[in-house]
Write an enzyme that holds these catalytic residues in place. Sequence first.
Site, mmCIF file in Angstrom:
data_model
loop_
_atom_site.group_PDB
_atom_site.id
_atom_site.type_symbol
_atom_site.label_atom_id
_atom_site.label_comp_id
_atom_site.label_asym_id
_atom_site.label_seq_id
_atom_site.Cartn_x
_atom_site.Cartn_y
_atom_site.Cartn_z
ATOM 1 N N HIS A 1 0.797 -1.104 -0.081
ATOM 2 C CA HIS A 1 0.009 -0.031 0.009
ATOM 3 C C HIS A 1 0.718 1.247 -0.093
ATOM 4 O O HIS A 1 0.410 2.388 -0.486
ATOM 5 C CB HIS A 1 -1.001 -0.231 1.180
ATOM 6 C CG HIS A 1 -1.967 -1.072 0.983
ATOM 7 N ND1 HIS A 1 -2.505 -2.084 2.108
ATOM 8 C CD2 HIS A 1 -2.946 -1.139 0.038
ATOM 9 C CE1 HIS A 1 -3.354 -2.950 1.852
ATOM 10 N NE2 HIS A 1 -3.670 -2.437 0.645
ATOM 11 N N ASP B 1 -9.795 -3.107 0.210
ATOM 12 C CA ASP B 1 -9.467 -3.489 1.759
ATOM 13 C C ASP B 1 -9.249 -1.905 2.179
ATOM 14 O O ASP B 1 -9.303 -1.636 3.405
ATOM 15 C CB ASP B 1 -8.218 -4.333 1.754
ATOM 16 C CG ASP B 1 -6.974 -3.778 0.729
ATOM 17 O OD1 ASP B 1 -6.728 -2.617 0.928
ATOM 18 O OD2 ASP B 1 -6.373 -4.431 -0.076
ATOM 19 N N ASP C 1 -18.514 -0.775 -11.571
ATOM 20 C CA ASP C 1 -17.414 -1.443 -12.455
ATOM 21 C C ASP C 1 -16.274 -0.389 -12.712
ATOM 22 O O ASP C 1 -16.914 0.405 -13.539
ATOM 23 C CB ASP C 1 -17.929 -2.033 -13.742
ATOM 24 C CG ASP C 1 -17.204 -2.568 -14.354
ATOM 25 O OD1 ASP C 1 -15.985 -2.416 -14.562
ATOM 26 O OD2 ASP C 1 -17.687 -3.272 -15.425
ATOM 27 N N GLY C 2 -15.293 -0.469 -12.354
ATOM 28 C CA GLY C 2 -14.207 0.543 -12.759
ATOM 29 C C GLY C 2 -13.814 0.853 -14.107
ATOM 30 O O GLY C 2 -13.402 1.597 -14.413
ATOM 31 N N ASP D 1 -5.839 -0.502 -8.255
ATOM 32 C CA ASP D 1 -5.256 -1.509 -7.428
ATOM 33 C C ASP D 1 -6.213 -2.644 -7.662
ATOM 34 O O ASP D 1 -7.196 -3.002 -6.656
ATOM 35 C CB ASP D 1 -5.522 -0.983 -5.900
ATOM 36 C CG ASP D 1 -5.225 -1.863 -4.756
ATOM 37 O OD1 ASP D 1 -4.597 -2.707 -5.111
ATOM 38 O OD2 ASP D 1 -5.388 -1.203 -3.545
ATOM 39 N N PRO E 1 -13.533 -10.615 -13.501
ATOM 40 C CA PRO E 1 -14.089 -9.162 -13.687
ATOM 41 C C PRO E 1 -12.472 -8.209 -13.931
ATOM 42 O O PRO E 1 -12.682 -7.193 -14.331
ATOM 43 C CB PRO E 1 -14.835 -8.522 -12.162
ATOM 44 C CG PRO E 1 -15.248 -9.899 -11.926
ATOM 45 C CD PRO E 1 -14.350 -10.997 -12.090
ATOM 46 N N GLU F 1 -15.028 0.411 -6.417
ATOM 47 C CA GLU F 1 -14.559 -1.044 -6.203
ATOM 48 C C GLU F 1 -15.947 -1.920 -6.409
ATOM 49 O O GLU F 1 -17.019 -1.767 -6.260
ATOM 50 C CB GLU F 1 -14.557 -1.314 -4.453
ATOM 51 C CG GLU F 1 -14.681 -2.571 -3.914
ATOM 52 C CD GLU F 1 -13.487 -3.286 -4.579
ATOM 53 O OE1 GLU F 1 -13.812 -4.519 -5.065
ATOM 54 O OE2 GLU F 1 -12.502 -3.227 -4.486
ATOM 55 N N ASP G 1 -5.663 -10.164 -9.847
ATOM 56 C CA ASP G 1 -5.072 -10.875 -11.259
ATOM 57 C C ASP G 1 -6.039 -10.830 -12.361
ATOM 58 O O ASP G 1 -7.152 -10.651 -12.100
ATOM 59 C CB ASP G 1 -4.686 -12.261 -10.958
ATOM 60 C CG ASP G 1 -3.558 -12.341 -9.640
ATOM 61 O OD1 ASP G 1 -2.627 -11.472 -9.623
ATOM 62 O OD2 ASP G 1 -3.438 -13.279 -8.939
#
Length: 249
Positions: A17, A45, A96-97, A115, A122, A65, A118
């Site tokens: 982070h 997170d 949906d980013g 951020d 989505p 997010e 993998d």
Amino acid sequence: TIDDMVMCTEKDEFHYHEMIAHPAIQAYQSIQGPIKNVLVIGGGDGGTIREVLKYDSIEKITMVEIDEAVVRACKMHLPTIAREFSNPKLNLIIGDGIKFAAEAQKEAYDLIIVDGSDPAGPAEGLFTQDFYANCMKALKPNGVLITQGESPMFHSKTFVELNSCLKSVFGSNSVHTMLFHATTYPSGMWSLQMAIKGQYNPVKDVKIDQIQKFISGLGRDKALKYYNEGLHSAAFSLPTFVRQMLESK
């Protein structure tokens, strides 16, 4: 964990982070001045927004997010990581980013942080040329994008392809790769890819005294554990095999 893959642990989350936030912000501020408006895609997170909000100049963070359950679980079980979700500077959007970036206002953000997880399900669209072209349009002049870039040892194909994708959008001289230790991630070696919508270099043009002043001015509750002025430059110094991987593409 998400889908049986470790996403973060309280033991070493600060490695990731701090590195996904501070090198990009310090590079931007060395050229452009105080950072004000940030877009975070993913980061459920809360650790990334925690680090960004250590800068008093921040006026607004928009965080997109896709999984509300991640946010809810981290608030409950990882409070040291998720402690800034109630900050009034944060606009949290569950959505949906990829779609958000496609519809984002032109030249709206100083910094975009991707951020994500993998490239599967989505998150697969976070590794495409269209997505990063949309992000570039949403960045202000001299703005910075930084994205987690996978492990050069464990995900070598994706690592190289992402670097190539970013160079096709931002230009070869404007994309820079960093490595850092991520002890609970596969192989322990992880990358970040930084792309700059401008002509400056995040190592040569960064103001070391500015980094030192920022770090020394943080109180104990906001103190950094990983990033520092020496590590800023060192993170861009790549092992020979990694350089060869990127040069061969």
